[in-house]
Design a protein around this motif. Structure first.
Motif, PDB file in Angstrom:
ATOM      1  N   LYS A   1      63.594  18.860  30.106  1.00 12.33           N
ATOM      2  CA  LYS A   1      63.229  19.842  31.125  1.00 12.33           C
ATOM      3  C   LYS A   1      62.872  19.156  32.434  1.00 12.33           C
ATOM      4  O   LYS A   1      63.283  19.600  33.520  1.00 12.33           O
ATOM      5  CB  LYS A   1      62.045  20.682  30.631  1.00 12.33           C
ATOM      6  CG  LYS A   1      61.427  21.604  31.671  1.00 12.33           C
ATOM      7  CD  LYS A   1      62.369  22.687  32.123  1.00 12.33           C
ATOM      8  CE  LYS A   1      61.674  23.649  33.078  1.00 12.33           C
ATOM      9  NZ  LYS A   1      62.589  24.695  33.590  1.00 12.33           N
ATOM     10  N   VAL A   2      62.125  18.083  32.345  1.00 14.03           N
ATOM     11  CA  VAL A   2      61.737  17.346  33.543  1.00 14.03           C
ATOM     12  C   VAL A   2      62.971  16.741  34.217  1.00 14.03           C
ATOM     13  O   VAL A   2      63.116  16.783  35.444  1.00 14.03           O
ATOM     14  CB  VAL A   2      60.724  16.236  33.186  1.00 14.03           C
ATOM     15  CG1 VAL A   2      60.450  15.347  34.388  1.00 14.03           C
ATOM     16  CG2 VAL A   2      59.424  16.852  32.690  1.00 14.03           C
ATOM     17  N   ALA A   3      63.883  16.214  33.419  1.00 13.64           N
ATOM     18  CA  ALA A   3      65.086  15.572  33.959  1.00 13.64           C
ATOM     19  C   ALA A   3      66.004  16.578  34.645  1.00 13.64           C
ATOM     20  O   ALA A   3      66.691  16.244  35.625  1.00 13.64           O
ATOM     21  CB  ALA A   3      65.834  14.855  32.846  1.00 13.64           C
ATOM     22  N   ALA A   4      66.007  17.822  34.169  1.00 10.29           N
ATOM     23  CA  ALA A   4      66.914  18.836  34.698  1.00 10.29           C
ATOM     24  C   ALA A   4      66.390  19.519  35.953  1.00 10.29           C
ATOM     25  O   ALA A   4      67.088  20.348  36.544  1.00 10.29           O
ATOM     26  CB  ALA A   4      67.189  19.883  33.621  1.00 10.29           C
ATOM     27  N   THR A   5      65.196  19.187  36.369  1.00  5.61           N
ATOM     28  CA  THR A   5      64.572  19.809  37.544  1.00  5.61           C
ATOM     29  C   THR A   5      64.662  18.898  38.754  1.00  5.61           C
ATOM     30  O   THR A   5      64.392  17.704  38.664  1.00  5.61           O
ATOM     31  CB  THR A   5      63.094  20.124  37.264  1.00  5.61           C
ATOM     32  OG1 THR A   5      62.993  20.940  36.085  1.00  5.61           O
ATOM     33  CG2 THR A   5      62.447  20.841  38.433  1.00  5.61           C
ATOM     34  N   ASP A   6      65.077  19.469  39.879  1.00  6.55           N
ATOM     35  CA  ASP A   6      65.098  18.694  41.122  1.00  6.55           C
ATOM     36  C   ASP A   6      63.670  18.446  41.588  1.00  6.55           C
ATOM     37  O   ASP A   6      62.899  19.387  41.779  1.00  6.55           O
ATOM     38  CB  ASP A   6      65.868  19.443  42.212  1.00  6.55           C
ATOM     39  CG  ASP A   6      67.379  19.353  42.023  1.00  6.55           C
ATOM     40  OD1 ASP A   6      67.833  18.368  41.406  1.00  6.55           O
ATOM     41  OD2 ASP A   6      68.092  20.259  42.484  1.00  6.55           O
ATOM     42  N   VAL A   7      63.354  17.191  41.775  1.00  7.43           N
ATOM     43  CA  VAL A   7      62.017  16.800  42.236  1.00  7.43           C
ATOM     44  C   VAL A   7      62.167  15.991  43.519  1.00  7.43           C
ATOM     45  O   VAL A   7      62.789  14.924  43.519  1.00  7.43           O
ATOM     46  CB  VAL A   7      61.284  15.976  41.166  1.00  7.43           C
ATOM     47  CG1 VAL A   7      59.967  15.440  41.713  1.00  7.43           C
ATOM     48  CG2 VAL A   7      61.040  16.813  39.912  1.00  7.43           C
TER      49      VAL A   7
END
Length: 352
Positions: free
Chosen positions: A282-288
């Motif tokens: 989930k963290v990897a799939a979110t643009d940050v």
């Protein structure tokens, strides 16, 4: 409140009865009750606060204060900012670092009461009574929970001690917390200790600083048409749940700070509670676009931030090396303006 509730709590008890001698006038007096009453009135007492539905009345400024742990420094930092360190007889709060120069050392120098803490790293009931406080500060109502071995607010009242739960702590839900709650804590302590002028001075300075930063950021965003950067905010080396990333903020005061700094929480929709218990996927799939790492007794939060950016090279934050490390200013307390300024400079360096 960065740790699981079983790991850190908040509470205390007291035994200093409020007597006429405590409120003695500084002028010539025969020690009569009328002299004491007149002196208290002149100093602005009695003061009554409604705290979590309980009326707390102060006949004088407390001079034996116990600060419960709660994995916070909001309460002890507020007392220090107001110049009330000499009123503290036992403090269990510590962050290990601070954005305010000298603050961490000042906290470390405070008395702890030399007591045996319980499994929640806080002050058990009988030890609290032995401290004889006249005011006990707790981050949340958990600190007054009898089943956890703490003195209740009723028990404290019976021995003549007042108690106080910090803003948004009545139901132990900091997800609704904002910078206004930090100001409320300052104002309440200002009233209790008769230093309202100092409290208002600190609040006014903070509001002025935040307003100036927000105005700069807004101007740049309007001119350049920039969208609000998406920010990941988390504690370093901290676990709040079962996921790989369980210390990621979804709600709370950090969102208010981000908004004032011209940013937005990348994971606000990931949870309805303060923290989002997230998988690595989930963290990897979110643009940050940027990362804020909050260090809690972490000697090198920057190393954690760099490791995180290396782990997720697809983030814009990683490509641009956009991160900042903070500590106590990002949470409830008197220094939120410092967090707003540092986050804003990271997100919008061309505005400064």
């Amino acid at each position: 409140m960065p740790m699981n509730r079983p790991t850190a709590a908040a509470l205390a008890a007291a035994l200093c009865l409020l007597t006429a001698a405590c409120g003695m006038s500084s002028g010539v007096s025969d020690g009569s009750a009328s002299d004491t009453t007149a002196a208290a009135a002149k100093a602005g007492y009695p003061v009554t606060l409604d705290n979590c539905g309980r009326q707390q009345t102060f006949q004088k400024a407390p001079d034996r204060v116990v600060v419960m742990n709660g994995a916070s420094v909001a309460e002890v930092s507020t007392l220090l900012a107001l110049g009330l360190e000499d009123r503290i007889v036992a403090n269990q709060q510590s962050y290990g670092m601070s954005e305010v120069p000298g603050r961490a050392a000042a906290v470390k120098a405070l008395p702890t009461g030399d007591i045996q803490l319980n499994e929640a790293y806080d002050i058990p009931r009988e030890a609290m009574f032995g401290l004889r406080p006249d005011l006990v500060l707790s981050v949340t109502s958990y600190g007054f929970d009898e089943k956890n071995g703490f003195a209740t607010r009723e028990q404290l009242e019976q021995v003549g001690a007042n108690s106080y739960v910090s803003p948004q702590g009545c139901d132990d839900d900091p997800s609704r917390m904002t910078v206004a709650d930090s100001y409320r804590l300052l104002r309440d302590m200002g009233r209790i200790f008769n230093v309202s002028d100092k409290a208002e001075e600190l609040i006014a300075a903070s509001e002025k600083s935040i307003a100036a930063v927000s105005a700069r950021v807004q101007k740049v965003q309007e001119v350049q048409g920039k969208k609000k950067p998406k920010v990941l905010v988390l504690f370093s080396h901290m676990s709040m749940g079962t996921g790989d990333f369980s210390s990621v903020f979804a709600h709370g005061i950090v969102n208010d700070i981000l908004a004032r700094a011209g940013g937005a929480n990348a994971f606000e929709s990931a949870s309805g509670t303060t923290f989002a218990d997230l998988s690595k996927e989930k963290v990897a799939a979110t643009d940050v676009d940027a990362v804020v790492v909050i260090g809690y007794n972490d000697p090198d939060p920057a190393a954690y931030a760099k490791k995180l950016l290396k782990e997720f090279p697809q983030w814009p934050a990683a490509r641009n090396n956009t991160y900042v490390t903070l500590s106590d200013s990002m949470y409830l307390g008197p220094s939120n303006d410092l967090a707003v300024a540092k986050v804003a400079r990271m997100l919008h360096p061309d505005a400064f």
